[in-house]
Design a protein around this motif. Structure first.
Motif, PDB file in Angstrom:
ATOM      1  N   GLY A  72     -17.199  -2.422   8.991  1.00 40.25           N
ATOM      2  CA  GLY A  72     -18.227  -2.776   8.019  1.00 40.25           C
ATOM      3  C   GLY A  72     -17.869  -2.387   6.598  1.00 40.25           C
ATOM      4  O   GLY A  72     -18.636  -2.659   5.661  1.00 40.25           O
ATOM      5  N   LEU A  73     -16.714  -1.753   6.402  1.00 37.90           N
ATOM      6  CA  LEU A  73     -16.219  -1.406   5.074  1.00 37.90           C
ATOM      7  C   LEU A  73     -15.329  -2.522   4.556  1.00 37.90           C
ATOM      8  O   LEU A  73     -14.779  -3.315   5.326  1.00 37.90           O
ATOM      9  CB  LEU A  73     -15.411  -0.109   5.142  1.00 37.90           C
ATOM     10  N   ASP A  74     -15.142  -2.585   3.240  1.00 37.78           N
ATOM     11  CA  ASP A  74     -14.080  -3.416   2.697  1.00 37.78           C
ATOM     12  C   ASP A  74     -12.766  -2.821   3.163  1.00 37.78           C
ATOM     13  O   ASP A  74     -12.568  -1.598   3.060  1.00 37.78           O
ATOM     14  CB  ASP A  74     -14.123  -3.424   1.165  1.00 37.78           C
ATOM     15  N   TRP A  75     -11.869  -3.647   3.684  1.00 31.82           N
ATOM     16  CA  TRP A  75     -10.644  -3.096   4.258  1.00 31.82           C
ATOM     17  C   TRP A  75      -9.413  -3.871   3.793  1.00 31.82           C
ATOM     18  O   TRP A  75      -9.475  -5.053   3.466  1.00 31.82           O
ATOM     19  CB  TRP A  75     -10.696  -3.099   5.788  1.00 31.82           C
ATOM     20  N   THR A  76      -8.293  -3.149   3.770  1.00 30.26           N
ATOM     21  CA  THR A  76      -6.977  -3.744   3.553  1.00 30.26           C
ATOM     22  C   THR A  76      -6.020  -3.058   4.522  1.00 30.26           C
ATOM     23  O   THR A  76      -6.048  -1.831   4.653  1.00 30.26           O
ATOM     24  CB  THR A  76      -6.479  -3.531   2.113  1.00 30.26           C
ATOM     25  N   VAL A  77      -5.197  -3.834   5.195  1.00 30.94           N
ATOM     26  CA  VAL A  77      -4.201  -3.292   6.121  1.00 30.94           C
ATOM     27  C   VAL A  77      -2.816  -3.483   5.521  1.00 30.94           C
ATOM     28  O   VAL A  77      -2.451  -4.592   5.110  1.00 30.94           O
ATOM     29  CB  VAL A  77      -4.283  -3.979   7.498  1.00 30.94           C
ATOM     30  N   LEU A  78      -2.057  -2.385   5.469  1.00 28.64           N
ATOM     31  CA  LEU A  78      -0.678  -2.421   4.979  1.00 28.64           C
ATOM     32  C   LEU A  78       0.252  -2.221   6.162  1.00 28.64           C
ATOM     33  O   LEU A  78       0.301  -1.132   6.741  1.00 28.64           O
ATOM     34  CB  LEU A  78      -0.441  -1.320   3.934  1.00 28.64           C
ATOM     35  N   ARG A  79       0.968  -3.273   6.537  1.00 28.33           N
ATOM     36  CA  ARG A  79       1.932  -3.171   7.635  1.00 28.33           C
ATOM     37  C   ARG A  79       3.317  -2.923   7.044  1.00 28.33           C
ATOM     38  O   ARG A  79       3.985  -3.839   6.572  1.00 28.33           O
ATOM     39  CB  ARG A  79       1.924  -4.450   8.472  1.00 28.33           C
ATOM     40  N   SER A  80       3.714  -1.659   7.068  1.00 25.58           N
ATOM     41  CA  SER A  80       4.987  -1.284   6.463  1.00 25.58           C
ATOM     42  C   SER A  80       6.140  -1.542   7.418  1.00 25.58           C
ATOM     43  O   SER A  80       6.063  -1.242   8.614  1.00 25.58           O
ATOM     44  CB  SER A  80       4.965   0.201   6.088  1.00 25.58           C
ATOM     45  N   GLY A  81       7.217  -2.082   6.862  1.00 27.36           N
ATOM     46  CA  GLY A  81       8.472  -2.134   7.602  1.00 27.36           C
ATOM     47  C   GLY A  81       9.106  -0.756   7.626  1.00 27.36           C
ATOM     48  O   GLY A  81       8.518   0.234   7.182  1.00 27.36           O
TER      49      GLY A  81
END
Length: 273
Positions: free
Chosen positions: A118-127
């Motif tokens: 329910g939060l604003d979210w961003t996912v960072l998929r690091s190599g």
């Protein structure tokens, strides 16, 4: 106020520095952290993500959270953050969550929890990160030698400073809500090439030895769960086309090309001297 977990790690330390330089109030969280570990003006909070209750005080006054994949209760962490008034979460996940979902179930669990929060979210998929080469630091310092499996297979390793810069943007700007970014370096480099880049930074030869898969697996099993070991070796030895390819997301977010491994090695040469 931004809460940064993993604040003494390679990405977290750089993130805390960047936010502080931008005059953003920060609470730096790590299991073992004191005021001496953070820049002046940053609040240090010792807490363990495996024990969400200990994070309660860290969330006081916070609006955004930088979250690592650690512990087993992402829902507990996120509910506590939400109750404290946090509105935005940026999760540092792994590229393997997208390319090797069976091996990287734990990051996928955190990704799902963030998306459902329910939060604003961003996912960072690091190599893979350039700082993985610090595993060679002792052998390079003492013997000018480095060893790794799959010596001639290249992957676009990313500078943790670039990961931190993308995280800082996502924590401060509304335009990244709902985005999943894959973060890599600008071009693939092989283990042999990375050893040569360290040698160039030192101005001295570094001998590279190619390990067998089993030699590498035995060493990695000493500090990683076996499913992650096998997933990592699969990426290193039989990368998919997506894993070999440099992602445009760092440049898309930051408006500049990501740093090269050679630049990282030159900046961190002292670690190998």
């Amino acid at each position: 106020m931004i809460v940064a977990t993993g604040a003494t790690g390679n990405v977290g330390r750089a993130l805390v520095r960047m936010l502080t330089e931008a005059r953003v109030p920060v609470t730096a969280v790590a299991r073992h952290i004191t005021d001496a570990d953070v820049p002046p003006g940053v609040r240090a909070a010792a807490a363990d993500l495996a024990e969400p209750a200990g994070l309660r005080g860290a969330f006081d006054g916070a609006e955004a959270l930088f979250l690592l994949v650690a512990g087993d209760d992402p829902h507990g962490i996120l509910e506590m953050a939400k109750a404290a008034g946090v509105r935005r979460v940026v999760l540092l996940s792994s590229q393997g969550a997208g390319t090797r979902p069976e091996a990287y179930r734990h990051p996928r669990l955190f990704e799902a929890a963030v998306r459902e929060s329910g939060l604003d979210w961003t996912v960072l998929r690091s190599g893979g990160m350039a700082t993985n080469a610090l595993a060679w630091a002792e052998s390079v310092r003492t013997r000018r030698a480095a060893a790794a499996p799959f010596g001639d297979i290249g992957l676009p390793f990313v500078d943790p400073v670039d990961v931190a810069a993308v995280a800082a943007a996502a924590l401060r700007e509304d335009t990244h809500a709902g985005a999943t970014y894959t973060l890599t370096g600008p071009a693939p480099t092989t283990p042999r090439e990375r050893a040569a880049a360290i040698a160039a930074a030192l101005g001295e030869p570094v001998r590279f030895t190619e390990q067998t898969r089993e030699e590498a697996r035995t060493l990695m099993a000493g500090f990683m769960p076996l499913p992650v070991v096998d997933g990592t070796l699969a990426i290193l030895g039989e990368p998919t086309e997506e894993e070999r390819r440099a992602s445009p997301d760092v440049e898309r977010v930051l408006g500049r090309t990501p740093g090269t491994f050679a630049a990282w090695a030159a900046r961190n040469a002292a670690a190998f001297r």
